[in-house]
Structure formats: C-alpha cells, structure tokens
Design an enzyme around this catalytic site. Sequence first.
Site, PDB file in Angstrom:
ATOM      1  CG  PHE A   1      -1.871  -1.131   1.354  1.00 42.57           C
ATOM      2  CD1 PHE A   1      -2.943  -0.953   1.152  1.00 42.57           C
ATOM      3  CD2 PHE A   1      -1.577  -2.362   1.952  1.00 42.57           C
ATOM      4  CE1 PHE A   1      -3.989  -2.143   1.034  1.00 42.57           C
ATOM      5  CE2 PHE A   1      -2.611  -3.468   1.610  1.00 42.57           C
ATOM      6  CZ  PHE A   1      -4.041  -2.968   0.882  1.00 42.57           C
ATOM      7  CD  GLU A   2      -0.886   5.067  -3.382  1.00 42.45           C
ATOM      8  OE1 GLU A   2      -1.770   4.262  -3.879  1.00 42.45           O
ATOM      9  OE2 GLU A   2      -0.841   6.169  -3.936  1.00 42.45           O
ATOM     10  CG  ASN A   3      -0.994   3.361   3.869  1.00 41.12           C
ATOM     11  OD1 ASN A   3      -0.366   2.240   3.621  1.00 41.12           O
ATOM     12  ND2 ASN A   3      -2.147   3.303   4.919  1.00 41.12           N
ATOM     13  N   GLY A   4       2.598   2.685   2.695  1.00 40.34           N
ATOM     14  CA  GLY A   4       3.362   2.081   3.755  1.00 40.34           C
ATOM     15  C   GLY A   4       3.290   1.106   4.522  1.00 40.34           C
TER      16      GLY A   4
ATOM     17  CD  GLU B   1       1.475   7.935  -3.840  1.00 41.69           C
ATOM     18  OE1 GLU B   1       2.519   7.035  -4.054  1.00 41.69           O
ATOM     19  OE2 GLU B   1       0.734   8.078  -4.604  1.00 41.69           O
TER      20      GLU B   1
END
Lengths: 251, 277
Positions: free
Chosen positions: A49-52, B112
């Site tokens: 997930f890109e949030n980490g 990003e």
Amino acid sequence: MNYTRRELMVVAAAREIHDGEKVFVGMRLPLLGFAVAKELHAPNAIGLFENGVIRDWPALDPIFTMSDPPNVARSLYCGALLDVMGLLQSGRVDVGFIGGAEVDRFGNLNTHWVVENGKRIRLPGSGGAADIATLAGRCIIIMNHEKRRFQPRVHFITSPGYGDGGDWHQQKQLRGGGPSRVITSLGIFSFEPFSGEMVLSSFHPGVTVEEIRGQTGWPLRLSEDLHETPAPSAGELAAVRKYDPNAVWTS
Amino acid sequence: MREKEGEKDKVMDKLMSLKSLRAEIRSGDTIVLGGGGLVRKPMALVEELVRSDITDLTVVTVLGGPDVDLLLGAGRVKKLIYAYVGFDFAGLAPNFRRAREEKRVEFVEGSEYILIAALEAGAKEIPFMPVRSGLGSDLLRINPTLKEFISPFGGEKLVAVKAIRPDVALLHVNYADAPGYGQILGDRFLDPLCARAAKKTILSAEKVVETKKIEEQPADTAILKLWTHGVIEAPGGAGFTSCYPNYAADLSRIQDYLEQASSKEKFTGYLEKNVLR
C-alpha cells in the site's frame, strides 16, 4: 445471473494475480481482487500500500482509506510511502493496478483533466499512477466502460501505456512491462505484442461485442481467441462476499 | 519558546500555542503538508492558517486532501506543487477543481515519486535527484522542474527532478514531547521526509507527553527533535481525516464538507461557521 458486474471485475482482477507476486494493490476493486486471489490461488502474494503499509492478508473489516485502523492493525510493516515507492523504482513490484478517467487504444491513461460540455474538468492528478505505469513489471487497468472514457487519444498522458504504439515503449526506455490487461465493466482487453494496441479478448456474460464496440471510441479489434469471460465460480463469489459482505464496492 | 532547567542540562522546550503558529509562517512562504489524502492531515494547523492573514503560499503536497482544498478555498495559495489532490473514495476536491478551472493558482504537476525525489534532493541540499518516473508521461512536457538526461554511468535515460526546500513543514503526529520528538503510530506517508526537507517543522500532536514516554517506544519515533521547531498540542488535530489508532476518517463530516464546498457561496458560509468562528 447470481453476481454483479463489479463482482465479476473483482474476480477478473484476482485471476491476474499469481502466487508469490508483489502487488501494488490500490483501493476498492483491485484491493478486493487481491483479497480474493490470496484466499484462493495466490496465498503467498504480498500486498503493498502506498501509505507504507505492507500486509500478508487483507483486512476483513471494510476500509475506505488505506490508513483506516483495520488496514494498519495487524499489518506486517507500517513504514512510509518512500519505502514502497522505492520498491517500484528498483523494479521490485510485479504488478500494479491503476485506473483513470480516460484510456486510449494504446493503454495510455489520463487522470489530469477531461472535457465535458466544452469545459475542462479538473481531476486529481497522477498520485502514484504515473510511477506504477512505467515501473511495475506489468499493470492492470480497471475502468468502467463508457465511450467518453474510451477515447482514440487521451487528452493528457498521465500514465503512459504504449504511447503511439509500435516501438514507442522501447524508445522511451520505460523499464516496466506496460499494461497487460484492461478489465472493464463490459469485457477484458489484452495488448497485441508488437503494435501495442488494445484488443478485446473476452466479453462478459450477457454483453455483446456490438455493445462493446458502441462504447469504444476507436475501431475495436478482436483477439483471435475471443471468448466469453468465465463467470465467477462459487468459490470466487464466496471470497468476494467475504471481503465485501455489505457490497459496498461491488453492488 | 523558553528554556527549562533540567536536572543535568537545559532542555529546550518547543511547546507553543496554536495561535502562535501565525508568527512562524510568512506570506509567500513555501509550506509542505504531511499525511495523505484523508489520512492524518494537519487540519488544526491549516485551519489556524486560514484564521490568519497569511497568504500567497506555495503549497507542496504529495497527496493532498481537505488540507489543500481548504487553503485553496480560502484563497491562500499562489502555487501548488502536488501529485494528487482529492478525497479518495469520496470524490474530487471541489475547491481544487474550481481554482484549477478559474486559473487563479499556478499548478505544478508531479507523481508521487517525483515529489519524493524533489523533497529528498531538498533534504540533502543537492540541486536535483535522478528518477525513472515521468518518462513517457506528459508530466515531462508541462513541468519545467523535470528534465530528461542521460546517465553519465551507463547511458540510461533518466529524469532529473529539481529540489524543493520548503520553509515550513506542518505535520500531525500522535505523540510529541516538548523538545520536539514526534511519534506516529500508524503509517507515516512522507512525514519524516517532509520534516527533513523543510527548514523548520511544526508538529501538532494528539497528546504532548514526557520524554520518558517517547523512550518507551523508540521505534514509533518518526520525527527527530533536530528538525522540530515547534510543538502544539491539538487533540483531534487531524480533523475529519483519520489518525490511527485514535480515530478513523469521519465519513459524515467528509460528506458535509464536500456538500458545503460544492459552491463558492456555500463554502464562504462553511469557513465562517467552522473555521473562522
């Protein structure tokens, strides 16, 4: 039919994930697809997930953002966006899911702006999509199939597919594999190896090729092995409903 | 800020009031906002900015949400450097859309990883960072801070991303102590990088704690005191965005915001009632 179109799209997404792959999962339909794949045929797939957040198993409780408590709780790793986006730069992500407001015949995606009634409508921008499109081993595009979204040429290339087709992808020296599938509400497309052009490989049960042609903004080409998309199996449907029990995303 | 006598040495106390944030940011400054989308957004700090007369800001955000939308709606933004602005599953950002369509604000488009690279370069004070992102995308065509170049080592085609060095980073964390260590219990998005890249960082925290509480869970520490300039206690400081594990995003307040922001007139009313009060 005992399932919805969206359930079929989720199942189609799941079928694209192979065991052991590192998957940039995104949200909504791809996230559910990841859950179904894990449940059935890809127990060793890893969700990034890109949030980490990195998880082995998708959260059972519904999540609306990647950082909602059910997704963070019992994750295996809870770091920063840099950690997961860095994996992309070094080519360590096998497959990523992306969508957009517009896609064209070479799989280029636009999430910047579209024109409606002669007016430019502003969209959210790239987010991580431009990174995923050029750096994941392959990417799967998921979209609603409507003529205004399936344009001969996107208004803006946010996330490149095969550009103008032909050897464009090599010329630009893109390291990722480019789009491999487009899963729509009407059918599934693949890409012809040398031209880079999108061809219809299956139509969903109850959908005709003519209907798809009518919703596609360029002369539709058909794959030689064109067939009907296999309907979800009982096991696949059960897995979708396990992770979306109230049909928040699949009604 | 004041200095407090510790047992052994003088411990810097960076606690400040929400209102004193106004003295830390000047009109025309470049600010970077932490969190992402509907997650751990520094809403209390941003609302305080809206209550001040600070304007003409350059706002840097990787994944903007209601924070950026609010600043745009209040007319405080001169330039926006971003990868995404939206409300995730809930929809598009109304003020972002309007500002964009009215051409009131300069927009610099990235992805990003492009934003990450710009902030990394800023943090290291080098002029640019090489990335693989952006090749083949129209982003390269419209963003003058991206330049294609050939690697001197091996000849690979790469993109140089120009450094961004913000004046101030505004971040919301779970715990902070008076010297300025910040702990984030959930995912960190890019908050540590924002703090490293900015000339100074101001934290709002759900709770200000004693340093010994920080010491109990050092792995949760995301922000070092050497980056932190000020600490503001703000319970609920992420507003209606989520702050793990304290609260999830508040769906009904998000819907209400989107409804109130659907026209300029309504949004003026929203600001008066909810922010300027």
